[in-house]
Design a protein around this motif. Structure first.
Motif, PDB file in Angstrom:
ATOM      1  N   TRP A  33     -41.688 -30.330  81.376  1.00  0.00           N
ATOM      2  CA  TRP A  33     -41.453 -31.667  80.839  1.00  0.00           C
ATOM      3  C   TRP A  33     -41.180 -32.664  81.960  1.00  0.00           C
ATOM      4  CZ3 TRP A  33     -43.506 -29.351  77.366  1.00  0.00           C
ATOM      5  CH2 TRP A  33     -42.957 -28.455  76.465  1.00  0.00           C
ATOM      6  N   ALA A  37     -43.535 -35.917  82.877  1.00  0.00           N
ATOM      7  CA  ALA A  37     -43.018 -37.279  82.744  1.00  0.00           C
ATOM      8  C   ALA A  37     -43.016 -38.037  84.062  1.00  0.00           C
ATOM      9  CB  ALA A  37     -41.600 -37.236  82.171  1.00  0.00           C
ATOM     10  N   THR A  38     -42.622 -37.376  85.137  1.00  0.00           N
ATOM     11  CA  THR A  38     -42.423 -38.082  86.410  1.00  0.00           C
ATOM     12  C   THR A  38     -43.621 -38.005  87.336  1.00  0.00           C
ATOM     13  OG1 THR A  38     -41.416 -36.129  87.447  1.00  0.00           O
ATOM     14  CG2 THR A  38     -39.941 -37.658  86.298  1.00  0.00           C
ATOM     15  N   ARG A  78     -42.358 -34.615  73.612  1.00  0.00           N
ATOM     16  CA  ARG A  78     -41.885 -35.878  73.045  1.00  0.00           C
ATOM     17  C   ARG A  78     -40.428 -35.758  72.575  1.00  0.00           C
ATOM     18  NH1 ARG A  78     -47.513 -36.433  71.488  1.00  0.00           N
ATOM     19  NH2 ARG A  78     -47.194 -35.055  69.680  1.00  0.00           N
ATOM     20  N   LEU A  81     -38.211 -36.129  75.560  1.00  0.00           N
ATOM     21  CA  LEU A  81     -38.090 -37.526  75.979  1.00  0.00           C
ATOM     22  C   LEU A  81     -37.224 -38.325  75.007  1.00  0.00           C
ATOM     23  CD1 LEU A  81     -41.789 -38.241  77.027  1.00  0.00           C
ATOM     24  CD2 LEU A  81     -39.868 -37.739  78.540  1.00  0.00           C
ATOM     25  N   ARG A  85     -33.556 -36.747  77.109  1.00  0.00           N
ATOM     26  CA  ARG A  85     -33.488 -37.738  78.187  1.00  0.00           C
ATOM     27  C   ARG A  85     -32.760 -39.004  77.733  1.00  0.00           C
ATOM     28  NH1 ARG A  85     -32.453 -35.305  81.339  1.00  0.00           N
ATOM     29  NH2 ARG A  85     -33.612 -34.239  82.940  1.00  0.00           N
ATOM     30  N   TYR A 115     -39.248 -42.285  82.123  1.00  0.00           N
ATOM     31  CA  TYR A 115     -39.410 -41.417  80.960  1.00  0.00           C
ATOM     32  C   TYR A 115     -39.931 -42.199  79.756  1.00  0.00           C
ATOM     33  CZ  TYR A 115     -36.783 -38.131  83.792  1.00  0.00           C
ATOM     34  OH  TYR A 115     -36.378 -37.302  84.805  1.00  0.00           O
ATOM     35  N   ALA A 118     -43.560 -42.628  80.152  1.00  0.00           N
ATOM     36  CA  ALA A 118     -44.240 -41.373  79.827  1.00  0.00           C
ATOM     37  C   ALA A 118     -44.330 -41.193  78.320  1.00  0.00           C
ATOM     38  CB  ALA A 118     -43.507 -40.202  80.465  1.00  0.00           C
ATOM     39  N   ARG A 119     -43.252 -41.589  77.614  1.00  0.00           N
ATOM     40  CA  ARG A 119     -43.275 -41.458  76.154  1.00  0.00           C
ATOM     41  C   ARG A 119     -44.376 -42.324  75.561  1.00  0.00           C
ATOM     42  NH1 ARG A 119     -44.190 -40.630  71.828  1.00  0.00           N
ATOM     43  NH2 ARG A 119     -42.852 -40.173  70.025  1.00  0.00           N
TER      44      ARG A 119
END
Length: 471
Positions: A33, A37-38, A78, A81, A85, A115, A118-119
């Motif tokens: 994950w 995301a990063t 998801r 996130l 997060r 993040y 990314a979502r």
């Protein structure tokens, strides 16, 4: 050498071991994950936005692609996130503000933006599609150290499952293959050629000498595969102890909050994204100047980086990479895709690898096989070989699940993490679990279901000792 003078090839090696479904935090699928995301989604955004980014060479390992397309992965990502997060960042921001540390709170909100972006990009059920759209290189099935594989059958399986999986998912392959850990030995030459491998990277630093001009040209194996030596003279500017990511403005990856967040810079100040982005542009300019100087007399400088290093470990790394694209255009540095550079070299004729380099080499520390077969991991190395010999000896009696467990156990990551001591007992537990499952399946074929989560769907049934790879 390359047509038209000197050039730079940047090869991004994208890989994680199979962690999907195997524990969560601190070691397990949260690695997936975090990387998505990063690193992965921001990189796809860069590759989609910049036509000049097509000069970058992207490799995606089959084992990573297996995880990104596994059922339920996109939904769990998801949820990570939306819940994990958002929750931990909110708690930390509130804590810093309650104690009067507004600068750190602002840093965390800026980091949370990564993040949230990314979502916004994580729609649909396929996290791999964007990466694979740009991926031209593949690797062996599970990132095994190929010189440590004992039998032709197991080596063929690693290469066949990897290359066929890439073709099935992308519809193309021009023969670029990332040798796991840059591990090369002349004994691999025939198998690589038979698998259709046309181009690969090698690390010949200790064999030819750091900074030697011979790193700036392709070489050929005895079977004709083109080898691109990575150029440590340039790579070390970015990826070595005390290199560019250690600059004061960049995020400190060692100092952490209660929930393991990282709101500080290397100099101890609260992390400032504007300050960090300025430094990334400065470092990109310096890197390109060095590359221009390095290739002033012609030749091809190949710089290979773990993709996860850019964004995940070095948060600002993707800013740096995009600035490298800008600076290359501004300073007249030609960026070239590794496949194109290798094809041009083959058209002119590629000389055989120098005699002193016709031996085993890796990009490990040291640059031999010690990381994966030294005293700290001798038990893993010996057990992996014993399991391989048992599976191959079983011939047609070795089931799909037996082969998948062997592939999983053979990942280079378990020995690497054990040698480095950076993941607690996770690599030992993972290796032991796959080894035990394999023994069970060999004792009673069909005891376990054929699938091993989403790993290696291209494995059908094992070959006999004289047959080809599994289909």
């Amino acid at each position: 050498m390359t047509d038209g003078g000197g050039a730079l090839a940047i090869v991004l090696h994208t890989h994680l071991p199979y962690v999907e479904g195997f524990d969560t935090w601190p070691f397990g699928e949260e690695w997936l994950w975090e990387a998505a995301a990063t690193c992965y989604l921001p990189l796809v955004d860069l590759l989609d936005r910049r036509p000049d980014a097509r000069a970058l060479t992207l490799s995606v390992t089959p084992v990573l692609a297996d995880q990104l397309v596994a059922p339920g992965v996109a939904d769990r990502f998801r949820t990570f996130l939306d819940d994990t997060r958002e929750d931990v960042y909110a708690r930390e921001v509130d804590g810093f503000r309650a104690n009067g540390h507004e600068a750190e709170a602002r840093s965390l909100l800026a980091l949370l933006g990564v993040y949230r972006a990314a979502r916004g990009a994580a729609d649909g059920d396929d996290l791999a599609g964007g990466l694979l759209r740009h991926a031209s290189w593949t690797s062996s099935a599970t990132h095994a150290v190929l010189p440590l594989i004992a039998t032709p059958e197991a080596l063929a399986v690693q290469l066949d499952v990897g290359t066929r999986g890439h073709r099935a998912r992308t519809g193309r392959w021009d023969g670029g293959l990332w040798l796991p850990e840059c591990a090369y030995a002349p004994a691999l030459d025939a198998a690589l050629a038979e698998a259709g491998v046309r181009t690969a990277c090698v690390d010949l630093t200790d064999l030819l000498g750091h900074g030697d001009e011979r790193h700036l040209r392709p070489w050929a194996t005895g079977a004709g595969t083109t080898l691109l030596p990575i150029d440590r003279a340039l790579m070390d500017l970015v990826w070595s102890d005390g290199a560019m990511p250690a600059a004061p403005a960049y995020r400190d990856t060692h100092r952490r909050t209660t929930f393991h967040l990282q709101p500080w810079s290397n100099d101890g100040a609260a992390w400032d994204p504007d300050r960090a982005r300025r430094r990334a542009r400065e470092d990109a300019a310096a890197f390109v100047r060095a590359a221009v100087t390095r290739t002033a007399g012609g030749g091809l400088a190949t710089v290979a980086l773990d993709t996860e290093f850019l964004g995940h470990w070095w948060l600002e790394g993707l800013w740096w990479l995009e600035a490298v694209l800008d600076e290359a255009a501004a300073q007249g540095l030609r960026l070239v895709h590794a496949d194109h550079a290798a094809a041009a070299a083959r058209a002119r004729g590629v000389e055989r690898l120098p005699a002193e380099a016709r031996t085993t080499s890796t990009w490990g520390t040291p640059r031999d096989l010690t990381t994966w077969s030294g005293p700290r991991v001798a038990a893993i190395a010996w057990e992996t070989r014993a399991l391989e010999l048992d599976v191959v000896a079983a011939g047609a009696a070795a089931t799909e699940r037996a082969w998948r467990e062997l592939l999983a156990a053979g990942s280079s990551d378990w020995a690497f993490l054990r040698t480095r001591g950076t993941a607690g007992d996770y690599p030992d537990r993972r290796f032991a679990g796959h080894a035990e499952a394999l023994r069970r399946e060999l004792r009673g074929p069909g005891t376990l279901e054929p699938r091993l989560r989403g790993l290696a769907p291209g494995v059908a049934r094992s070959p006999g000792p004289s047959s080809g790879p599994p289909r």
